[in-house]
Structures are given as C-alpha cells and as structure tokens.
Motif scaffolding. Structure first.
Motif, PDB file in Angstrom:
ATOM      1  N   ALA A 222       0.802  -1.179   0.094  1.00  0.00           N
ATOM      2  CA  ALA A 222       0.116   0.082   0.056  1.00  0.00           C
ATOM      3  C   ALA A 222       0.926   1.131  -0.016  1.00  0.00           C
ATOM      4  O   ALA A 222       0.418   2.162  -0.691  1.00  0.00           O
ATOM      5  N   SER A 223       2.075   1.134   0.748  1.00  0.00           N
ATOM      6  CA  SER A 223       2.850   2.326   0.821  1.00  0.00           C
ATOM      7  C   SER A 223       3.634   2.740  -0.670  1.00  0.00           C
ATOM      8  O   SER A 223       3.683   3.705  -0.961  1.00  0.00           O
ATOM      9  N   GLY A 224       3.840   1.407  -1.134  1.00  0.00           N
ATOM     10  CA  GLY A 224       4.451   1.625  -2.379  1.00  0.00           C
ATOM     11  C   GLY A 224       3.501   2.020  -3.405  1.00  0.00           C
ATOM     12  O   GLY A 224       3.974   3.099  -4.461  1.00  0.00           O
ATOM     13  N   ILE A 225       2.338   1.843  -3.204  1.00  0.00           N
ATOM     14  CA  ILE A 225       1.326   2.147  -4.097  1.00  0.00           C
ATOM     15  C   ILE A 225       1.043   3.763  -3.970  1.00  0.00           C
ATOM     16  O   ILE A 225       1.069   4.708  -4.975  1.00  0.00           O
ATOM     17  N   LEU A 226       0.969   4.434  -2.870  1.00  0.00           N
ATOM     18  CA  LEU A 226       0.946   5.718  -2.488  1.00  0.00           C
ATOM     19  C   LEU A 226       2.163   6.622  -3.059  1.00  0.00           C
ATOM     20  O   LEU A 226       1.930   7.654  -3.831  1.00  0.00           O
ATOM     21  N   ILE A 227       3.347   5.982  -2.816  1.00  0.00           N
ATOM     22  CA  ILE A 227       4.454   6.554  -3.500  1.00  0.00           C
ATOM     23  C   ILE A 227       4.450   6.851  -4.998  1.00  0.00           C
ATOM     24  O   ILE A 227       4.806   7.753  -5.600  1.00  0.00           O
ATOM     25  N   TYR A 228       3.869   5.627  -5.832  1.00  0.00           N
ATOM     26  CA  TYR A 228       3.878   5.612  -7.184  1.00  0.00           C
ATOM     27  C   TYR A 228       2.784   6.689  -7.411  1.00  0.00           C
ATOM     28  O   TYR A 228       2.928   7.455  -8.619  1.00  0.00           O
TER      29      TYR A 228
ATOM     30  N   ILE B 207       2.003   9.483  -6.075  1.00  0.00           N
ATOM     31  CA  ILE B 207       2.737  10.779  -5.894  1.00  0.00           C
ATOM     32  C   ILE B 207       3.554  11.096  -6.827  1.00  0.00           C
ATOM     33  O   ILE B 207       3.630  12.126  -7.514  1.00  0.00           O
ATOM     34  N   PHE B 208       4.476  10.130  -7.223  1.00  0.00           N
ATOM     35  CA  PHE B 208       5.462  10.279  -8.248  1.00  0.00           C
ATOM     36  C   PHE B 208       4.869  10.453  -9.915  1.00  0.00           C
ATOM     37  O   PHE B 208       5.277  11.050 -10.608  1.00  0.00           O
ATOM     38  N   GLN B 209       3.555   9.849  -9.886  1.00  0.00           N
ATOM     39  CA  GLN B 209       2.983   9.967 -11.087  1.00  0.00           C
ATOM     40  C   GLN B 209       1.760  11.393 -11.187  1.00  0.00           C
ATOM     41  O   GLN B 209       1.435  11.457 -12.323  1.00  0.00           O
ATOM     42  N   HIS B 210       1.914  11.888 -10.183  1.00  0.00           N
ATOM     43  CA  HIS B 210       1.009  13.179 -10.122  1.00  0.00           C
ATOM     44  C   HIS B 210      -0.393  12.868 -10.463  1.00  0.00           C
ATOM     45  O   HIS B 210      -1.266  13.567 -11.182  1.00  0.00           O
ATOM     46  N   GLN B 211      -0.909  12.021  -9.786  1.00  0.00           N
ATOM     47  CA  GLN B 211      -2.301  11.278  -9.850  1.00  0.00           C
ATOM     48  C   GLN B 211      -2.949  12.227  -8.798  1.00  0.00           C
ATOM     49  O   GLN B 211      -3.402  12.092  -7.660  1.00  0.00           O
ATOM     50  N   PHE B 212      -3.359  13.599  -9.411  1.00  0.00           N
ATOM     51  CA  PHE B 212      -3.933  14.579  -8.494  1.00  0.00           C
ATOM     52  C   PHE B 212      -5.400  14.399  -8.231  1.00  0.00           C
ATOM     53  O   PHE B 212      -6.143  15.038  -7.405  1.00  0.00           O
TER      54      PHE B 212
ATOM     55  N   THR C 272      10.792  18.506  -7.020  1.00  0.00           N
ATOM     56  CA  THR C 272      11.955  17.601  -7.300  1.00  0.00           C
ATOM     57  C   THR C 272      11.733  16.355  -6.590  1.00  0.00           C
ATOM     58  O   THR C 272      10.942  16.266  -5.947  1.00  0.00           O
ATOM     59  N   PRO C 273      12.231  15.323  -7.276  1.00  0.00           N
ATOM     60  CA  PRO C 273      11.914  13.710  -6.524  1.00  0.00           C
ATOM     61  C   PRO C 273      12.051  13.721  -5.200  1.00  0.00           C
ATOM     62  O   PRO C 273      11.326  12.798  -4.727  1.00  0.00           O
ATOM     63  N   ARG C 274      13.086  14.403  -4.635  1.00  0.00           N
ATOM     64  CA  ARG C 274      13.376  14.060  -3.179  1.00  0.00           C
ATOM     65  C   ARG C 274      12.455  14.635  -2.590  1.00  0.00           C
ATOM     66  O   ARG C 274      11.782  14.067  -1.386  1.00  0.00           O
ATOM     67  N   TYR C 275      11.559  15.756  -2.727  1.00  0.00           N
ATOM     68  CA  TYR C 275      10.545  16.371  -2.024  1.00  0.00           C
ATOM     69  C   TYR C 275       9.241  15.912  -2.489  1.00  0.00           C
ATOM     70  O   TYR C 275       8.443  15.479  -1.491  1.00  0.00           O
ATOM     71  N   LEU C 276       9.074  15.124  -3.624  1.00  0.00           N
ATOM     72  CA  LEU C 276       8.110  14.355  -3.986  1.00  0.00           C
ATOM     73  C   LEU C 276       8.165  13.158  -2.938  1.00  0.00           C
ATOM     74  O   LEU C 276       7.093  12.348  -2.452  1.00  0.00           O
ATOM     75  N   PHE C 277       9.367  12.486  -2.642  1.00  0.00           N
ATOM     76  CA  PHE C 277       9.380  11.362  -1.717  1.00  0.00           C
ATOM     77  C   PHE C 277       9.042  11.717  -0.225  1.00  0.00           C
ATOM     78  O   PHE C 277       8.296  11.040   0.280  1.00  0.00           O
ATOM     79  N   SER C 278       9.478  12.790  -0.027  1.00  0.00           N
ATOM     80  CA  SER C 278       9.424  13.183   1.371  1.00  0.00           C
ATOM     81  C   SER C 278       7.713  13.683   1.593  1.00  0.00           C
ATOM     82  O   SER C 278       7.282  13.733   2.858  1.00  0.00           O
ATOM     83  N   ALA C 279       7.062  13.922   0.425  1.00  0.00           N
ATOM     84  CA  ALA C 279       5.813  14.173   0.798  1.00  0.00           C
ATOM     85  C   ALA C 279       4.934  12.975   1.156  1.00  0.00           C
ATOM     86  O   ALA C 279       3.642  12.979   1.629  1.00  0.00           O
TER      87      ALA C 279
END
Length: 834
Positions: free
Chosen positions: A53-59, A61-66, A80-87
């Motif tokens: 589930a955590s992997g899906i949420l990170i995915y 986020i990185f795919q900008h599924q707004f 940037t990717p590092r702040y996307l991950f920290s989100a």
C-alpha cells in the motif's frame, strides 16, 4: 483502480493485525508455540499488505495522480523527486503509515531476539498499538460513523459538495497545492523518519513492561528492553537535533527551540525515556527500582500517544502553528490514548503490591538514591512541559479562550530543575562506580570543583555576565562537564566500554552551557548610530510621540545598494544586490551581503533568502517568508535574515494596485485616464551607449534587421533596435527589440513603432525616431518613476556566541548513548547465544 487496491490493502492489513493480536493473546495465556507462529505469519502478512500500500501511494505521488486528495494536497508538478518522496510522510495519513512501517519492521526483530516468557505478550501489545494506528488509515463509513481517513480517498470523496465537481464529476486538477515551502529543506526530509523511528522504538519498552506485569516476571525484562530504550532515546534525540537545526537555519525567530507542542512531542518522551534508562540500569545492577522502571517505560509511551493526540486531533489547532490539520480522528486518537494509558497504568497498579520493594531505604550517598533522584527530576521536567503544552485544554475549565503559556513559563521552571540535574549527574557518577561517605566524596570532588570554579569565574568576566542566577547556572553546567569528564578519564583507563553514562552527562553539561550562552547573550550587529540609540533606550532617555519611554531596542539595519556601512566596529557591510530564482521556490530572492573585516581578515558573503508563500498568498496580499543565512564559527555564529526590501515593497504595491484596479473594473468605477498618471520619458542614444535612469541602466546595443513579413505594406524604412534593460540590483538583463518603420499610404508617410514590453518591471519601450546625421535613435520609455528611491534591504544580524557548543553537546549525548547501546546489545547477544 490503484486507489481502490490501496484501500483494500490497508483494510486487509488492519484485519490481519487483529488476527495476529488474537493469536498472540492466546499464546500468551497458554504458552503455545503453534499459536505464536500463526500470529507471526499474520503479522508478516499485515506488514506485507502495508508495504505494498505504501508503494502504491508513493507511485501515485510520483505519477502526479491529482485526483487523489493526498497527492493533490501535498505535491505539485514543480517538486523535485526528493521532495516528492518526502511528501509521502509530509501529511498526517502518510506519517501514520511510516510510523506503522517502522514499528512493524522492529516487530520482526522482536520475533527473533525476544525470549520466553516475554515474546508472545510483547508482540501482543506491539500489535495492539498497530491496530489503533492502522485504524486511522481505513476511511471506513459504518452507518454514518467514519473510521479513519484513507490516504487513497479521491477529491470527489473528500469534497463531495464542491461546485466544480457538481458540474464536472470527473474533474482532475492540472496541478496540486504543493508542499509547504518551509518544509523544502534537507533537514525536514530526514527529521520525520528519524522521529517515527524513535516513536516506534519507544513502543518496545512499553511492551516489555506490560509483558513483565502480565507474566509476573519483574526483573529479566530489563536485559532485552534496555537496548531498545537506549536506541529509542538516540533516535528521539537525533530527531530533536534535526528539528532544532532546521528551525535555526530556516525560521527567522533566531533560535532552535520555541516550546511548541510539536517540539514537546519528541522532548517529553525523551525525558521520561531517559529517566527510565537510569532506573533500568539501577534495577539491573541492584535488583531494585522495579516499580520505577516499569512505570517510566509505560509513561514514556503514554507521553508519545498523548502528544500525538494533542498535535493530531486538532484540539490545539488555534494554539500551535505546527499542529496537523484535523482529519476527524479526535475520537480514535482519544480512544488510543485512553486504552494505552488505562491498560498500562491499570495493570501496573493491579500488580503494584506484588512488585518487589527494597528491604531497606537507600542511603542518600548511594548510587541508587542519586540515580533514582535524577530520574525523578527528569520526570518532573517532563510533567512541567506537559502541563504547559496542555494548558490551552486545561484553561477551558476556567476561561473561554485560553492561550498557551509564554516561553518564559518553560524557561522559568526548567532552569532550576536542570541545574539540580547537572549536579546530580556528577554525584551519581562518582557514587555509581565507587562507595563514598561524605568526607571521602568531598575530597574526591575537590579537583573538579576547583576547575569548575576557575572556568566559571573566567567565563563570567570574559562574557560580562552580570546575572547572579546565570552565574550559578554556568557553575552547574561546567560542574557537569568537568566532574563527569574527571570520572570518565579514570573509567577510560580501566574499561573504555563503560564510559557511555559519563560521556552522556558531559554532553548534557555542554548543552546547558551552550543554551545559556547562545540564547541569553546573543547581540545584534548594528551601526554606531543605532548602537547609540539603543544605549539611550537602556538609560530610559528615548520617548515616543506620546511622551512614553521607548523600551524596544532597534535591531534592523538599513543597507542601500553598494553603500558600505560599518557595523559593530568590526565589519564593513555592503548590499550588492539580489538574484531571482524559480527553481526551488517561485519568486525566491537571494540577497548578496558582503562582510569585510576591518582588521584585514578575509571578506565573506552572506545570502539570506526571501520568497512568497504561494500556498497562503492571495491576489490581494502576498505572504512573505524568509530563509536566514548562518555563518558558522567556532566561537560564535553570525545569523542574518531579511526584514524587508525595496523589491518586496514594490511587489506589495503592485499587488495592491492590481487588486484596486480589478475592483474598479468590477464596479465600473472610472477614476480617470490611466495615461494621466504614467510617466513618459524620451532619450537620444547612439549605438553602444548606456544611460543610467533611476534604478536601471538602458543600453542601445545596435541596429538589427527585421523580417519583411513583420512590416506594414509599402514600408520605406524598417529597422529594429537591440536594447538591453539592465537592473543592477538583481543582475537581470532583459533584451528588447522595438521596431521603427516608415510606410506610405495614399501618398502620406506614417510611422509605425509598436511598444516592446518589459513586463517584469512594468515598462514599455518604443523606438520613436531615427537621427541619421547623428547616428542616434530616440527611445521613449513609459512607466518610469519620476522620483527614484535607491535599492535597499533591511536586515537583522545577530551574533550568537557558543551556539556550536549546543550542537557539540547534542553530538556528545548521542555518542554516549550509542556506546551504551553497543555495550548492552552485546551483553544481550551473549545471553541469546547461550
């Protein structure tokens, strides 16, 4: 589809955790190994579901599924990717997921390393906490009762009545709200994970204490629990340091601690956990303090859950700027807190009469008495902080809108407590390793006392310390340093592995001295005129317009562009402009301030930043924030931030003017011709010539050819001028190419010179005439100010003495705890191998 899968995985994780808890309960009561294994498999399944589930949420986020509210609310396309991950853990739901993940991973360690009879009950209580935390993520709606807030809920689910969804149910935003600009810091990328590692580890001594009460085995639990408790305290201390350093280099209040509830949420469990470490060590050494060790282990985790309730339930929303947004979890968090507290303390008091008590009271000059007394002081300090943090809630019993206490409340109460603690660290260490009576202890302390007295006197003289209270405080801090260093030196010769406690106490003393020096004795760096004014304020000689004495000193320093000013009779300081950058934060200005020591030292630059808070700004008002710059030194830091600037003022005026214009247009209120108030100026210029006009330099580079398709029909002359608009303060160069054309129509000649716009500065340029005889052109510029103000910046510069000692003390504390961890982990490893 992925969002639905994420919800199902979280639900499956919740259900399997309940199953694991049931089997752990059965195994604890019947001592069955088969049910224990089933519980372990369910625990592993629960963790697997959560990881996916955590992997899906990170995915997402990185795919900008707004279309998912969590992604929309905490990310944007420009991250940037590092702040996307920290989100992932930047919001409340994601931070719960991270907390549960760490706790689950530590659960596998407990499966491997915990021995009977504690294993099953320890895992039961760990899983119990996981059940409550997972319930915060479910997003179930059971007959109108909402259970948790899913990180996979869509915008339509979060805002079902939003007008834009009524007209377009499939609406997906093109961009997200973005991460809070203050959190765009490497320190804040590291701080939350380390904090949740500490929270997860602090669960484990709670579980061991509860297992000891359940199985009525009150002594052997200390061995496996102590390394976990030490590790939890190192993690929390590291998180406290990272948060403090982030505040120091990011926020403009000029410090590293403000006693905010979110800050206290990590400090209080650390204090109580440290108290528990002291009593655990005494229990392992002397087989006493069983009651205190169990109680502190329970209270440390209760403090974690209570502070979580305060900062996440929304109950302190009006009292803390750092509290999480209320997600409707108030009742669940309250239930979590009540269950953890009532089950923990209830079982403790139920078994209280069975808990071993010492046959006789410890002597005052004994390691048991001193260590337990130090632990009690840590507990008292934690309770004082909890009282202050909880005051907005307690105050509701007496007033309608209670306010949180001032910082002075915490400082006033904590200073005498930590002074006593500093003295106890030395006495406790001496008595821990040797037996003394009053006379022999006094003799042993002579040398540390002499060194402490000498250093205190020198510090008072050199630091111009006039406050008697501060003198005593310094003495206590130095005594903690030199007294513990004295005993640590002797221990190093005998056995370096046992110096963890004394080294930790040296770090504590360093921390105390550094806190006083950096907070109470920081000085503003100002010019001589301002210094004279501040001296007059101190003497009570300055009055305001109403005739009242002015008590507020001036700390702002006005710097005009390229005009050096002498500050503190040590530095020539020059404002050399600023740069605009949109890569990290849109609209960020980085100011360039040059410091030149007048004693011939090497010049250096400081670069404070200012940026608009886009998430909180409106069309009518810009909310500005600042990033200070810190020049770190061995003895002191220079701390500099921007309090205002001509650029900021211009932007505020532009926004205000634009808002008024829009209001006038909406109200169809004609206030006269705009051209009447716009300044128009013309200049004759030769190729290569630069003229200075107010805050700008305008350079006519040369003529350039133009495409015939851009010219009117029947053009006889068509040429462009390459013009550079240079803004020295920001080093911005804008190249324009205004057109000049002469064409004929019906036998008449006409001039065609459309304007070229420099919208960044609200200026327009026209190429209005050619003078062939003089090889010059006429440029007409619209929008220039009639009266030019110099480019300026307001800065606040402070010198913070010995703040490096604060960081050094923290690091020494970490090293001391780490040495103790390795020592106790090693002992426990040997037991497990037997």
């Amino acid at each position: 589809m992925l969002g639905i899968l994420g919800k199902l995985l979280l639900s499956a994780s919740f259900i399997t955790s309940i199953g694991a808890m049931v089997f752990y309960f059965i195994s604890s009561n019947k001592d069955e190994n088969r049910t224990l294994k089933i519980g372990n498999w369910l625990f592993a399944a629960k963790t697997t579901f959560l990881v996916i589930a955590s992997g899906i949420l990170i995915y997402l986020i990185f795919q900008h599924q707004f279309q998912y509210y969590y992604v929309f609310n905490y990310t944007s396309l420009d991250l940037t990717p590092r702040y996307l991950f920290s989100a992932f853990y930047g919001g409340q739901e994601g931070s719960f997921m991270l907390w549960i993940l760490f706790s689950a991973f530590f659960g596998f360690g407990l499966m491997k390393w915990t021995r009977a009879p504690y294993k099953a009950p320890v895992l039961f209580f760990l899983t119990l906490t996981q059940v409550f935390l997972l319930s915060m993520l479910l997003g179930w709606d059971i007959f109108g009762l909402k259970l948790g807030a899913s990180p996979f809920r869509t915008i339509a689910e979060e805002m079902p009545n939003a007008p834009f969804l009524q007209s377009n149910p499939d609406f997906i935003p093109s961009d997200g709200s973005g991460l809070n600009d203050l959190l765009k810091s490497p320190w804040m990328m590291i701080h939350p994970p380390v904090l949740f590692i500490g929270f997860a580890m602090m669960t484990i001594p709670y579980c061991f204490a509860m297992a000891a009460l359940w199985k009525q085995q009150y002594h052997k639990w200390i061995g496996p629990a102590l390394p976990w408790t030490l590790s939890a305290n190192v993690a929390l201390l590291t998180a406290i340091f990272l948060g403090g350093y982030w505040a120091y280099v990011t926020l403009s209040f000029g410090g590293y601690w403000a006693w905010d509830p979110v800050e206290n949420a990590s400090l209080v469990p650390w204090l109580i956990g440290t108290a528990g470490i002291h009593t655990m060590i005494i229990q392992r050494k002397s087989a006493i303090a069983q009651k205190s060790s169990i109680l502190f282990a329970i209270l440390a985790y209760v403090a974690v859950v209570y502070e979580t309730f305060l900062t996440r339930s929304g109950i302190l929303g009006s009292s803390s700027v750092h509290s999480f947004v209320d997600l409707g979890l108030y009742n669940q968090l309250l239930a979590f807190m009540l269950v953890v507290t009532l089950v923990g303390l209830g079982l403790f008091f139920w078994r209280y009469k069975e808990l071993p008590s010492p046959d006789k009271e410890s002597k005052i000059l004994s390691r048991e008495f001193m260590t337990v007394t130090g632990a009690m002081m840590l507990l008292i300090l934690g309770l004082v902080i909890i009282l202050g943090t909880s005051s907005p809630i307690l105050g509701l019993l007496f007033v309608e809108n209670p306010t949180p206490p001032e910082i002075s409340f915490y400082n006033t109460w904590s200073m005498p407590i930590v002074m006593i603690m500093a003295l106890l660290t030395v006495l406790g260490q001496y008595l821990f390793w040797n037996k003394y009576d009053a006379e022999s202890l006094a003799a042993a302390l002579i040398n540390p006392l002499l060194v402490t007295s000498a250093v205190t006197i020198v510090s008072v003289i050199l630091g111009d310390v006039r406050d008697l209270y501060h003198m005593v405080y310094l003495f206590c801090g130095f005594f903690a340093i030199f007294g513990n260093a004295w005993i640590m030196t002797k221990l190093t010769v005998r056995n370096p592995k046992v110096i963890g406690g004394s080294l930790t106490h040296v770090g504590f003393g360093l921390l105390l001295v550094g806190i006083l020096a950096s907070s109470a004795y920081n000085e503003p760096l100002v010019d001589q005129k301002t210094a004279n004014y501040n001296t007059a304020v101190e003497r009570g000689e300055v009055m305001d317009e109403q005739g009242f004495k002015v008590t507020q000193k001036e700390e702002m320093l006005l710097l005009n562009l390229n005009e050096p000013i002498l500050i503190d009779n040590r530095y020539m300081v020059t404002y050399e402009g600023y740069e605009l950058d949109n890569t990290v934060r849109r609209g960020q200005q980085t100011y360039k301030i040059r410091f030149e020591p007048i004693d011939g030292g090497k010049p250096f630059y400081m670069n404070p930043e200012v940026y608009p808070m886009l998430t909180s700004s409106t069309q009518e008002n810009i909310q500005w924030s600042v990033d200070p710059d810190v020049r770190t030194g061995l003895m002191s830091d220079i701390y500099l931030y921007v309090g205002g600037s001509s650029y900021v003022e211009e932007q505020n005026e532009w926004v205000k003017k634009n808002a008024e214009m829009m209001q006038n247009i909406a109200a169809q209120d004609s206030l006269g011709s705009e051209e009447d108030s716009v300044n128009v100026q013309s200049f004759n210029m030769n190729p290569g010539q630069t003229i200075e006009v107010g805050n700008y330099n305008i350079r006519f580079v040369n003529y350039i050819q133009t495409d015939s398709t851009e010219l009117p029909p029947n053009t006889t002359i068509g040429v462009r001028a390459e013009v550079e608009l240079i803004h020295p303060a920001s080093n911005r160069v804008i190249t324009l190419d205004p057109l000049f054309a002469v064409y004929t129509e019906n036998g008449q000649s006409y001039i065609f010179s459309p304007p070229a716009f420099a919208s960044e500065f609200d200026l327009e340029f026209q190429f209005t005439q050619i003078n062939p005889q003089e090889n010059s052109i006429e440029l007409t510029v619209t929008g220039l100010e009639e009266e030019y103000e110099p480019e300026w910046v307001l800065v606040v510069a402070d010198e913070k003495p010995f703040i490096s000692v604060v960081w050094a003390g923290t690091f020494v504390l970490m090293i001391g705890f780490s040495i103790s961890i390795f020592r106790h982990w090693g002992r426990e490893k040997e037991k497990n191998s037997d």
